[in-house]
Design a protein around this motif. Sequence first.
Motif, short mmCIF file in Angstrom:
data_model
loop_
_atom_site.label_atom_id
_atom_site.label_comp_id
_atom_site.label_asym_id
_atom_site.label_seq_id
_atom_site.Cartn_x
_atom_site.Cartn_y
_atom_site.Cartn_z
N ASN A 168 9.32 10.78 0.10
CA ASN A 168 9.39 10.29 1.48
C ASN A 168 8.53 11.13 2.42
N PHE A 169 8.50 12.45 2.18
CA PHE A 169 7.68 13.33 3.01
C PHE A 169 6.20 12.99 2.89
N LEU A 170 5.73 12.78 1.66
CA LEU A 170 4.31 12.50 1.44
C LEU A 170 3.92 11.14 2.02
N LYS A 171 4.85 10.18 2.00
CA LYS A 171 4.57 8.88 2.62
C LYS A 171 4.38 9.04 4.12
N ARG A 172 5.23 9.88 4.75
CA ARG A 172 5.15 10.08 6.21
C ARG A 172 3.97 10.96 6.59
N TRP A 173 3.58 11.87 5.69
CA TRP A 173 2.51 12.84 6.01
C TRP A 173 1.23 12.13 6.42
N GLN A 188 4.57 4.80 -8.80
CA GLN A 188 4.61 3.42 -8.28
C GLN A 188 4.80 3.41 -6.76
N HIS A 189 5.65 4.32 -6.25
CA HIS A 189 5.95 4.33 -4.82
C HIS A 189 4.83 4.90 -3.96
N LEU A 190 4.01 5.79 -4.54
CA LEU A 190 3.04 6.52 -3.71
C LEU A 190 1.61 6.02 -3.80
N THR A 191 1.17 5.58 -4.99
CA THR A 191 -0.26 5.35 -5.19
C THR A 191 -0.78 4.12 -4.44
N THR A 192 -1.96 4.28 -3.90
CA THR A 192 -2.71 3.11 -3.40
C THR A 192 -3.84 2.78 -4.37
#
Length: 607
Positions: A168-173, A188-192
């Motif tokens: 969650n932190f890296l998504k908001r960063w 799956q949750h982080l990669t673009t």
Amino acid sequence: MALISLQEVSLGFGGPRLLDKVNLQIESGERVGLLGRNGMGKSTLLKLVNGDLLPHDGNIARQQNLQTAYLPQEVPQNLTGSVSEIVATGLEAVTTVLDDEHQWQRQLKVQQIISRMQLDPAAKFETLSAGLKRRVFLARGLVRQPELLLLDEPTNHLDIEAIDWLENFLKRWGGTLLFVTHDRVFLQHLTTRIVELDRGQLYDWDCNYTTFLQRKEAALAAEDAQNILFDKKLAQEEVWIRKGIEARRTRNEGRVRALKRLREERTQRRDLSGKVRMEIQADKRSGKMVIEAEDVGYSFGDQTIVKNFSTVIQRGDKVGIIGPNGSGKTTLLRMLIGELQPQQGSIRHGTNLEVAYFDQLRAQLDETKSVLDNVGQGRDTITINGKPRNLVGYLESFLFTRDRVHAPISALSGGERNRLLLARLFAQPANLLVMDEPTNDLDIETLEVLEDLLLDYPGTLLLVSHDRAFLNNLVTSTLILDSSGQVTEYVGGYDDWQKQEQQADKNASAALKPATTTQAEDSAGTSAPRKLTYKEQRALEAQQKELAELPKKIEMLETEQHQLAESMASPAFYQRDNAEITQTVERLKALEAELALAYQRWEELEK
């Protein structure tokens, strides 16, 4: 302009090159997942991007004054000092002037990032858990305000709560990420975008992880078919060149040159190394009841590890154990298998139990012995499911080459040590398999092979893991251990636990509502509700209408999502135009986001 660009970059340390004339561009705002088997050179690539290594050939172009931060796979263990002091060292490379104003700005940056990372600035680094040490090291990198953050297995040794926080932190960063991970949910949750390092080459897959798996499978099938045709043609030409003297006098010199080119091409081809091939021995069936615990309790001094815990584990159950680092999961595991006696209550075992134990600390491996001796214990052959097998051949199925089997344990990487422990574990018959963090340091492909093997295992499994996908795909029930020693049992895996927890919270809120309302009414001295204003009434009607329409909207979105997923599952889909494939993938991403918002809104309106 790209933040960083690798152009025809090569690097090797003897043997085949880890990077062979590769190209890579990373744009601002991307979150790039770097995949590849153990030993392919993923960590080496991160060090190249960070500037810790120089390429043997090629160029690396960086945006002017580009700031990067690198979190290595293993946090250095010899660091001492307070959290504030460790984080401040991240500014040493970028701060040259230390007058009063710069010193104040430096301290402010350190305080801000420590607060944002929810850390205690006065805590001693050497006393922190592995998860908090990684968080401090991440803060040390982020205090530099990098444009590009490089993470090497950031979820290693973190508990699920810490992984959720990091995700969650890296998504908001909101910065740019290049990271290596074996955690499929995190990926799956982080990669673009996904980049794969395979046999010295980089392959750019502009898609999410699920789509990557489908496209990769199709690409490997096409590669296999092409190699079969090539090898067939080469074999035919070799037969032709070896014909009798008469044929050689009249042979076509052009055809001979073509054969030489084929030979050179075959020599240069780097075939994909085989997959790990594992099998588990389940020699005898255990009794139907495997373990029965009744009112079990255990403490270390004043700290309660387990209290009033009861359960029955039957043959064929696959039980996951989840809890924060330091909560006592390994202690619970050792009590369940009889290695540790409970201080309160009792634990009873069933008949014919044969236990095999995978220790997360790998203490079962003898550092003074070679790979071969650690498994064979002086034998040249072992018996697997009643059949004798050559020990070297058995280790080759775990991807240890004939040269590597004589290597000392100290020369092995983390992934190789885990594979060796699995080889040792599966060499003994067992109908109760106990595994404490078996997925650490394994690449995704080996992890999936292990997962398939455990799914088909007819015995009983006790599994401690922080890998959410691994738990979801394997376990039939989950024991949740909290820091107070309370153990709660749930049916299903990690996602099932989360859903049951959310439902329990909703039920608790619903049960509390009438009492709260009654108390409010009593304190007001009246039971009559306040009459809504015209604006409030209109707003309530609009919300009720929106709530009534939401199920239909969700159903339409889910139907479209299902249709797109079915379409993408077909091999014919990948024969379409690239633009159409990209458009479909983007629509699927948008649908996932729309569904998440719709469900969130539904929950808000129901409350």
